[in-house]
Scaffold this active site. Structure first.
Site, PDB file in Angstrom:
ATOM      1  N   TYR A  22      35.226  53.249  37.740  1.00  0.00           N
ATOM      2  CA  TYR A  22      34.988  53.007  39.163  1.00  0.00           C
ATOM      3  C   TYR A  22      34.745  54.272  39.984  1.00  0.00           C
ATOM      4  O   TYR A  22      34.466  54.177  41.178  1.00  0.00           O
ATOM      5  CB  TYR A  22      36.172  52.227  39.752  1.00  0.00           C
ATOM      6  CG  TYR A  22      36.379  50.873  39.098  1.00  0.00           C
ATOM      7  CD1 TYR A  22      35.361  49.923  39.087  1.00  0.00           C
ATOM      8  CD2 TYR A  22      37.582  50.547  38.472  1.00  0.00           C
ATOM      9  CE1 TYR A  22      35.536  48.686  38.479  1.00  0.00           C
ATOM     10  CE2 TYR A  22      37.768  49.312  37.862  1.00  0.00           C
ATOM     11  CZ  TYR A  22      36.736  48.386  37.868  1.00  0.00           C
ATOM     12  OH  TYR A  22      36.909  47.167  37.268  1.00  0.00           O
ATOM     13  N   ASP A  86      33.136  28.428  47.778  1.00  0.00           N
ATOM     14  CA  ASP A  86      33.044  27.320  48.738  1.00  0.00           C
ATOM     15  C   ASP A  86      33.014  27.829  50.173  1.00  0.00           C
ATOM     16  O   ASP A  86      32.301  27.275  51.018  1.00  0.00           O
ATOM     17  CB  ASP A  86      34.226  26.361  48.551  1.00  0.00           C
ATOM     18  CG  ASP A  86      34.082  25.493  47.311  1.00  0.00           C
ATOM     19  OD1 ASP A  86      32.972  25.415  46.750  1.00  0.00           O
ATOM     20  OD2 ASP A  86      35.094  24.884  46.894  1.00  0.00           O
ATOM     21  N   HIS A  99      29.114  45.582  43.252  1.00  0.00           N
ATOM     22  CA  HIS A  99      30.122  46.008  42.275  1.00  0.00           C
ATOM     23  C   HIS A  99      29.873  47.466  41.937  1.00  0.00           C
ATOM     24  O   HIS A  99      28.722  47.884  41.749  1.00  0.00           O
ATOM     25  CB  HIS A  99      30.051  45.177  40.992  1.00  0.00           C
ATOM     26  CG  HIS A  99      30.301  43.729  41.231  1.00  0.00           C
ATOM     27  ND1 HIS A  99      31.552  43.226  41.461  1.00  0.00           N
ATOM     28  CD2 HIS A  99      29.436  42.691  41.329  1.00  0.00           C
ATOM     29  CE1 HIS A  99      31.457  41.927  41.676  1.00  0.00           C
ATOM     30  NE2 HIS A  99      30.191  41.564  41.613  1.00  0.00           N
ATOM     31  N   SER A 101      30.930  48.934  39.137  1.00  0.00           N
ATOM     32  CA  SER A 101      30.541  48.950  37.721  1.00  0.00           C
ATOM     33  C   SER A 101      29.423  47.934  37.495  1.00  0.00           C
ATOM     34  O   SER A 101      29.186  47.054  38.338  1.00  0.00           O
ATOM     35  CB  SER A 101      31.758  48.612  36.853  1.00  0.00           C
ATOM     36  OG  SER A 101      32.230  47.297  37.146  1.00  0.00           O
TER      37      SER A 101
HETATM   38  C1  DQA Z   1      34.412  45.196  40.337  1.00  0.00           C
HETATM   39  C2  DQA Z   1      34.192  44.537  38.977  1.00  0.00           C
HETATM   40  C3  DQA Z   1      35.205  43.435  38.738  1.00  0.00           C
HETATM   41  O1  DQA Z   1      34.997  42.844  37.465  1.00  0.00           O
HETATM   42  C4  DQA Z   1      36.607  43.982  38.784  1.00  0.00           C
HETATM   43  O2  DQA Z   1      37.552  42.933  38.668  1.00  0.00           O
HETATM   44  C5  DQA Z   1      36.884  44.813  39.992  1.00  0.00           C
HETATM   45  C6  DQA Z   1      35.832  45.713  40.482  1.00  0.00           C
HETATM   46  C7  DQA Z   1      33.471  46.400  40.561  1.00  0.00           C
HETATM   47  O3  DQA Z   1      33.334  46.810  41.699  1.00  0.00           O
HETATM   48  O4  DQA Z   1      32.909  46.936  39.594  1.00  0.00           O
HETATM   49  O5  DQA Z   1      37.983  44.812  40.522  1.00  0.00           O
HETATM   50  O6  DQA Z   1      34.137  44.243  41.349  1.00  0.00           O
END
Ligand code: DQA
Length: 147
Positions: A22, A86, A99, A101
């Site tokens: 991250y 929802d 995200h 990642s």
């Molecule tokens: C995330 C990816 C998710 O799978 C994970 O649970 C996170 C961070 C990301 O920013 O890469 O908490 O959302």
């Protein structure tokens, strides 16, 4: 224009949490870079982080009539929460899924998002830069719809 940024569980630990996945920026670092970009664009940012699913649902419900769009990193809830899906279906506020990642290159249970098909688009895999990319994309999307 006002844009909300909603951050889900454990993102308050960014910087110390699995930095190899991250990155080393804290959530506060990301917030200030988004706020800087927003200021230069004349956009107001509403920034939130919660570790609680019900609170996340409340935040989504609160978007209605309040913001032009949202950037959403629902973190672990992305893969599990029908309630958050929802809520977005109910409020119909356009959002970009973010995200840090690349969730599609990770464990099978992370490769599915309950939000992706109702998002305007997804930014995944560019670390903290993804928030800025998503911000630019959301602003462009809102402007294109305003005509
Ligand atoms: C995330 C990816 C998710 O799978 C994970 O649970 C996170 C961070 C990301 O920013 O890469 O908490 O959302």
């Amino acid at each position: 224009m006002r844009i909300a940024v909603l951050n889900g569980p454990n993102l308050n630990l960014l910087g110390i949490r699995e930095p190899e996945l991250y990155g080393s920026d804290s959530l506060e670092d990301i917030e200030s870079s988004v706020r800087d970009r927003a200021r230069s664009e004349g956009v107001e940012i509403l920034w939130h982080q919660t570790n609680h699913e019900g609170e996340f649902v409340d935040l989504v419900q609160g978007l209605r009539g309040n913001v032009a769009g949202a950037l959403v990193n629902a973190a672990g809830f992305t893969h599990t929460s029908l309630a958050i899906r929802d809520a977005f279906l109910a409020v119909r506020v356009p959002f970009v899924e973010v995200h840090l990642s690349n969730i599609f290159a990770r464990e099978p249970e992370r490769r599915h998002s309950l939000l992706a098909d109702i998002a305007v688009g997804i930014v995944s895999g560019f670390g903290s830069l993804g928030y800025l990319l998503a911000f630019d994309a959301m602003v462009a999307h809102v402007k294109s719809r305003e005509g």
